[in-house]
Design a protein around this motif. Sequence first.
Motif, PDB file in Angstrom:
ATOM      1  N   UNK A 129     -30.715   3.708 -25.482  1.00  0.00           N
ATOM      2  CA  UNK A 129     -31.448   2.938 -24.483  1.00  0.00           C
ATOM      3  C   UNK A 129     -32.749   3.691 -24.255  1.00  0.00           C
ATOM      4  N   UNK A 130     -33.837   2.967 -24.098  1.00  0.00           N
ATOM      5  CA  UNK A 130     -35.156   3.593 -24.185  1.00  0.00           C
ATOM      6  C   UNK A 130     -36.067   3.237 -23.012  1.00  0.00           C
ATOM      7  N   UNK A 131     -36.936   4.183 -22.663  1.00  0.00           N
ATOM      8  CA  UNK A 131     -37.990   3.983 -21.664  1.00  0.00           C
ATOM      9  C   UNK A 131     -39.336   4.073 -22.363  1.00  0.00           C
ATOM     10  N   UNK A 132     -40.159   3.042 -22.158  1.00  0.00           N
ATOM     11  CA  UNK A 132     -41.502   3.001 -22.737  1.00  0.00           C
ATOM     12  C   UNK A 132     -42.482   2.653 -21.621  1.00  0.00           C
ATOM     13  N   UNK A 133     -43.527   3.445 -21.492  1.00  0.00           N
ATOM     14  CA  UNK A 133     -44.560   3.168 -20.505  1.00  0.00           C
ATOM     15  C   UNK A 133     -45.807   2.654 -21.217  1.00  0.00           C
ATOM     16  N   UNK A 134     -46.500   1.746 -20.555  1.00  0.00           N
ATOM     17  CA  UNK A 134     -47.784   1.270 -21.060  1.00  0.00           C
ATOM     18  C   UNK A 134     -48.873   1.943 -20.232  1.00  0.00           C
ATOM     19  N   UNK A 135     -49.754   2.639 -20.921  1.00  0.00           N
ATOM     20  CA  UNK A 135     -50.910   3.265 -20.262  1.00  0.00           C
ATOM     21  C   UNK A 135     -52.163   2.720 -20.924  1.00  0.00           C
ATOM     22  N   UNK A 136     -52.941   1.992 -20.146  1.00  0.00           N
ATOM     23  CA  UNK A 136     -54.130   1.320 -20.679  1.00  0.00           C
ATOM     24  C   UNK A 136     -53.799   0.492 -21.924  1.00  0.00           C
ATOM     25  N   UNK A 181     -43.024   9.840 -12.141  1.00  0.00           N
ATOM     26  CA  UNK A 181     -41.927   9.060 -12.706  1.00  0.00           C
ATOM     27  C   UNK A 181     -41.017  10.033 -13.448  1.00  0.00           C
ATOM     28  N   UNK A 182     -39.727   9.987 -13.132  1.00  0.00           N
ATOM     29  CA  UNK A 182     -38.736  10.802 -13.841  1.00  0.00           C
ATOM     30  C   UNK A 182     -37.800   9.834 -14.566  1.00  0.00           C
ATOM     31  N   UNK A 183     -37.672  10.020 -15.878  1.00  0.00           N
ATOM     32  CA  UNK A 183     -36.862   9.146 -16.721  1.00  0.00           C
ATOM     33  C   UNK A 183     -35.774   9.977 -17.383  1.00  0.00           C
ATOM     34  N   UNK A 233     -51.505   0.990 -24.139  1.00  0.00           N
ATOM     35  CA  UNK A 233     -50.929   1.752 -25.248  1.00  0.00           C
ATOM     36  C   UNK A 233     -49.501   2.178 -24.894  1.00  0.00           C
ATOM     37  N   UNK A 234     -48.564   1.897 -25.800  1.00  0.00           N
ATOM     38  CA  UNK A 234     -47.156   2.238 -25.580  1.00  0.00           C
ATOM     39  C   UNK A 234     -46.910   3.726 -25.802  1.00  0.00           C
ATOM     40  N   UNK A 235     -46.172   4.339 -24.864  1.00  0.00           N
ATOM     41  CA  UNK A 235     -45.741   5.734 -25.001  1.00  0.00           C
ATOM     42  C   UNK A 235     -44.238   5.791 -24.725  1.00  0.00           C
ATOM     43  N   UNK A 236     -43.479   6.268 -25.691  1.00  0.00           N
ATOM     44  CA  UNK A 236     -42.029   6.396 -25.507  1.00  0.00           C
ATOM     45  C   UNK A 236     -41.758   7.648 -24.689  1.00  0.00           C
ATOM     46  N   UNK A 237     -41.027   7.484 -23.580  1.00  0.00           N
ATOM     47  CA  UNK A 237     -40.716   8.600 -22.694  1.00  0.00           C
ATOM     48  C   UNK A 237     -39.331   9.183 -22.945  1.00  0.00           C
ATOM     49  N   UNK A 273     -15.217  12.133 -27.248  1.00  0.00           N
ATOM     50  CA  UNK A 273     -15.901  12.941 -26.241  1.00  0.00           C
ATOM     51  C   UNK A 273     -16.040  14.410 -26.626  1.00  0.00           C
ATOM     52  N   UNK A 274     -15.073  14.950 -27.338  1.00  0.00           N
ATOM     53  CA  UNK A 274     -15.182  16.375 -27.699  1.00  0.00           C
ATOM     54  C   UNK A 274     -16.341  16.638 -28.658  1.00  0.00           C
ATOM     55  N   UNK A 275     -16.870  15.581 -29.291  1.00  0.00           N
ATOM     56  CA  UNK A 275     -17.995  15.747 -30.215  1.00  0.00           C
ATOM     57  C   UNK A 275     -19.301  15.177 -29.664  1.00  0.00           C
ATOM     58  N   UNK A 276     -19.226  14.515 -28.506  1.00  0.00           N
ATOM     59  CA  UNK A 276     -20.394  13.873 -27.885  1.00  0.00           C
ATOM     60  C   UNK A 276     -20.829  14.613 -26.636  1.00  0.00           C
ATOM     61  N   UNK A 277     -22.048  14.326 -26.225  1.00  0.00           N
ATOM     62  CA  UNK A 277     -22.577  14.864 -24.980  1.00  0.00           C
ATOM     63  C   UNK A 277     -23.007  13.712 -24.088  1.00  0.00           C
ATOM     64  N   UNK A 278     -22.978  13.926 -22.790  1.00  0.00           N
ATOM     65  CA  UNK A 278     -23.552  12.952 -21.848  1.00  0.00           C
ATOM     66  C   UNK A 278     -24.716  13.603 -21.103  1.00  0.00           C
ATOM     67  N   UNK A 279     -25.168  14.742 -21.614  1.00  0.00           N
ATOM     68  CA  UNK A 279     -26.314  15.431 -21.024  1.00  0.00           C
ATOM     69  C   UNK A 279     -27.580  14.641 -21.382  1.00  0.00           C
ATOM     70  N   UNK A 280     -28.307  14.149 -20.392  1.00  0.00           N
ATOM     71  CA  UNK A 280     -29.446  13.285 -20.700  1.00  0.00           C
ATOM     72  C   UNK A 280     -30.696  14.055 -21.118  1.00  0.00           C
ATOM     73  N   UNK A 281     -31.547  13.362 -21.851  1.00  0.00           N
ATOM     74  CA  UNK A 281     -32.916  13.833 -22.058  1.00  0.00           C
ATOM     75  C   UNK A 281     -33.664  13.411 -20.791  1.00  0.00           C
ATOM     76  N   UNK A 282     -34.461  14.303 -20.217  1.00  0.00           N
ATOM     77  CA  UNK A 282     -35.203  14.011 -18.996  1.00  0.00           C
ATOM     78  C   UNK A 282     -36.682  14.251 -19.260  1.00  0.00           C
TER      79      UNK A 282
END
Length: 183
Positions: free
Chosen positions: A48-55, A40-42, A57-61, A107-116
């Motif tokens: 906006x957030x991605x959270x996976x449940x493993x057994x 899984x690539x997030x 238990x919540x893990x924020x990705x 925009x000159x002070x913001x980024x759109x580069x995502x965390x992966x």
Amino acid sequence: MRKAYLLTDEKILERAAELGRGGSTAVTAILISCDDSVKLVVANVGDSRAVISKNGKAEQLSVDHEPNMEKEIIEEKGGFVSNLPGDVPRVDGQLAVARAFGDRSLKKHLSSDPHVAEEVIDESSDFLILASDGLWKVMTNQEAVDEIKDFKDAQAAAKHLTEQAVNRRSKDDISCVVVKFHC
């Protein structure tokens, strides 16, 4: 994914005149089948957030891109982060996230580069929640996982989470997608 986010931002900025001066956060996920495993690539910008449940238990990705976390970078670009009492930190006193699509005036002070982030999907992987900050402002990662752990239908689970956010009086936009694994 990085290229797609940067291209998306460029396209939004090109159409700013017709779309308006605002912007957006985003979270996306791709499942990739590689030989005998599934990855899984997030990616995300903003809160906006991605959270996976493993057994169970919540893990924020993903990472919530809060202005205080990137204050140095914002200031290097000529911007500032306000910290007014009773309010959240904001880029140039306006935006409550340090990364976003659009927002031409900032925009000159913001980024759109995502965390992966990457995660292996295995037998312990229950489901994935992709949601906007309207859910996460009123519910912890673990609360969200606990709310839907017994749901069989992903669409019903997502609907339940959005209804819970409304019931908890969320004041922000609420969007949610749930992806069940091993159905």
